[in-house]
Design a protein around this motif. Structure first.
Motif, short mmCIF file in Angstrom:
data_model
loop_
_atom_site.label_atom_id
_atom_site.label_comp_id
_atom_site.label_asym_id
_atom_site.label_seq_id
_atom_site.Cartn_x
_atom_site.Cartn_y
_atom_site.Cartn_z
N GLN A 182 -58.35 -6.41 71.97
CA GLN A 182 -59.49 -6.33 72.86
C GLN A 182 -59.82 -4.86 73.05
O GLN A 182 -61.00 -4.79 72.90
CB GLN A 182 -59.16 -7.04 74.18
CG GLN A 182 -60.41 -7.19 74.83
CD GLN A 182 -59.96 -7.57 76.38
OE1 GLN A 182 -58.73 -8.18 76.55
NE2 GLN A 182 -60.85 -7.54 77.28
N ASN A 200 -49.64 0.67 72.34
CA ASN A 200 -49.49 -0.55 72.08
C ASN A 200 -48.65 -0.71 70.84
O ASN A 200 -49.18 -1.84 70.32
CB ASN A 200 -50.81 -1.48 72.29
CG ASN A 200 -51.39 -1.33 73.41
OD1 ASN A 200 -50.80 -1.15 74.44
ND2 ASN A 200 -52.64 -1.23 73.76
N THR A 211 -46.97 -10.34 72.82
CA THR A 211 -47.99 -11.28 72.25
C THR A 211 -49.37 -10.53 73.30
O THR A 211 -50.31 -10.41 72.52
CB THR A 211 -47.95 -12.58 72.14
OG1 THR A 211 -46.92 -12.97 71.47
CG2 THR A 211 -49.07 -13.32 71.68
N LEU A 212 -49.20 -10.58 74.58
CA LEU A 212 -50.17 -10.03 75.23
C LEU A 212 -50.70 -8.53 74.88
O LEU A 212 -51.70 -8.26 74.87
CB LEU A 212 -49.76 -10.21 76.76
CG LEU A 212 -50.72 -9.60 77.76
CD1 LEU A 212 -52.08 -10.56 77.66
CD2 LEU A 212 -50.08 -9.64 79.24
N ASN A 213 -49.62 -7.85 74.55
CA ASN A 213 -50.07 -6.40 74.26
C ASN A 213 -50.68 -6.21 73.02
O ASN A 213 -51.63 -5.67 73.03
CB ASN A 213 -48.76 -5.70 74.46
CG ASN A 213 -48.05 -5.29 75.47
OD1 ASN A 213 -48.68 -5.26 76.45
ND2 ASN A 213 -46.67 -4.95 75.36
N LEU A 227 -43.57 -13.08 74.83
CA LEU A 227 -44.91 -13.31 75.27
C LEU A 227 -45.60 -12.00 75.85
O LEU A 227 -46.73 -11.57 75.64
CB LEU A 227 -44.70 -14.07 76.85
CG LEU A 227 -44.38 -15.69 76.81
CD1 LEU A 227 -44.18 -16.25 77.85
CD2 LEU A 227 -45.89 -16.34 75.85
N LYS A 228 -44.85 -10.90 76.32
CA LYS A 228 -45.40 -9.60 76.64
C LYS A 228 -45.78 -9.07 75.40
O LYS A 228 -47.07 -8.39 75.44
CB LYS A 228 -44.42 -8.84 77.43
CG LYS A 228 -44.80 -7.40 78.07
CD LYS A 228 -43.64 -6.83 78.71
CE LYS A 228 -44.26 -5.32 79.06
NZ LYS A 228 -43.21 -4.61 79.84
N LEU A 267 -52.72 -8.78 71.83
CA LEU A 267 -54.03 -9.27 72.07
C LEU A 267 -54.96 -8.02 72.73
O LEU A 267 -56.13 -8.02 72.68
CB LEU A 267 -53.88 -10.49 72.86
CG LEU A 267 -53.45 -11.45 71.89
CD1 LEU A 267 -53.24 -12.84 72.95
CD2 LEU A 267 -54.44 -11.93 70.86
N GLN A 268 -54.32 -7.29 73.79
CA GLN A 268 -55.10 -6.43 74.51
C GLN A 268 -55.34 -5.18 73.83
O GLN A 268 -56.54 -4.75 73.82
CB GLN A 268 -54.11 -6.06 75.75
CG GLN A 268 -54.16 -6.94 76.85
CD GLN A 268 -53.01 -6.46 77.99
OE1 GLN A 268 -52.18 -6.10 77.86
NE2 GLN A 268 -53.41 -7.08 79.01
#
Length: 165
Positions: A107, A150, A99-101, A96-97, A103-104
């Motif tokens: 972004q 990242n 995946t978030l990294n 999850l972390k 996506l960030q």
């Protein structure tokens, strides 16, 4: 106003980017308003923007697939997480972390592209400048630093496949 339609004021509030003048926004609004109702519905907006998608058609399609895939994975996580072992829970949190990294990072890259295009547009509207100043260059150093910070740990990344994790 949650009525499924955009009035000009709602349209302006959402689409005003500080670049198009009020008159240009009004003209765009009436170009999109093919039903001549002084309100835009979803069909009119989709019809107008779908004509201008170009390469972004693929981007938006992939993002839609990504969204569905992430939601599916999160739904499965929600169902299985409580029953999982401590190690399995750790792996889930890591994924999850990561995946978030990712996506960030994406972004951040998009934000850089937006800032660059907005700045270029402002420069063009301020008057003639040297052509080299108007050339669109993505901020490579900032992007490279973001990529280092990242760095992907996906199975396709060099770090993952060489065991540098």
């Amino acid at each position: 106003s949650d009525d499924g339609k955009l009035s000009f004021d709602e349209f302006k509030a959402y689409f005003d980017d500080g670049v198009l003048s009020g008159e240009e926004l009004h003209e765009l609004f009436h170009t999109i308003d093919t039903h001549n109702t002084d309100n835009l519905d979803t069909e009119e907006l989709c019809e107008y923007f779908s004509q201008h998608l170009g390469e972004y058609e693929n981007v938006l399609s992939v993002l839609e697939d990504l969204n569905m895939t992430i939601l599916k994975a999160m739904d499965k996580t929600k169902k299985e997480y409580q029953e999982a072992s401590n190690l399995e829970q750790f792996v889930t949190r890591f994924l999850l972390k990561e995946t978030l990294n990712q996506l960030q990072s994406l972004q951040s890259s998009l934000e850089c592209a937006m800032e660059t295009t907005e700045e270029q547009t402002r420069q063009e509207r301020q008057g003639p400048t040297k052509p080299e100043v108007l050339s669109l260059e993505w901020p490579r150093k900032r992007s490279a630093r973001r990529l280092q910070r990242n760095n992907s740990l996906l199975p396709t990344s060099p770090q993952f496949s060489t065991g540098m994790v």
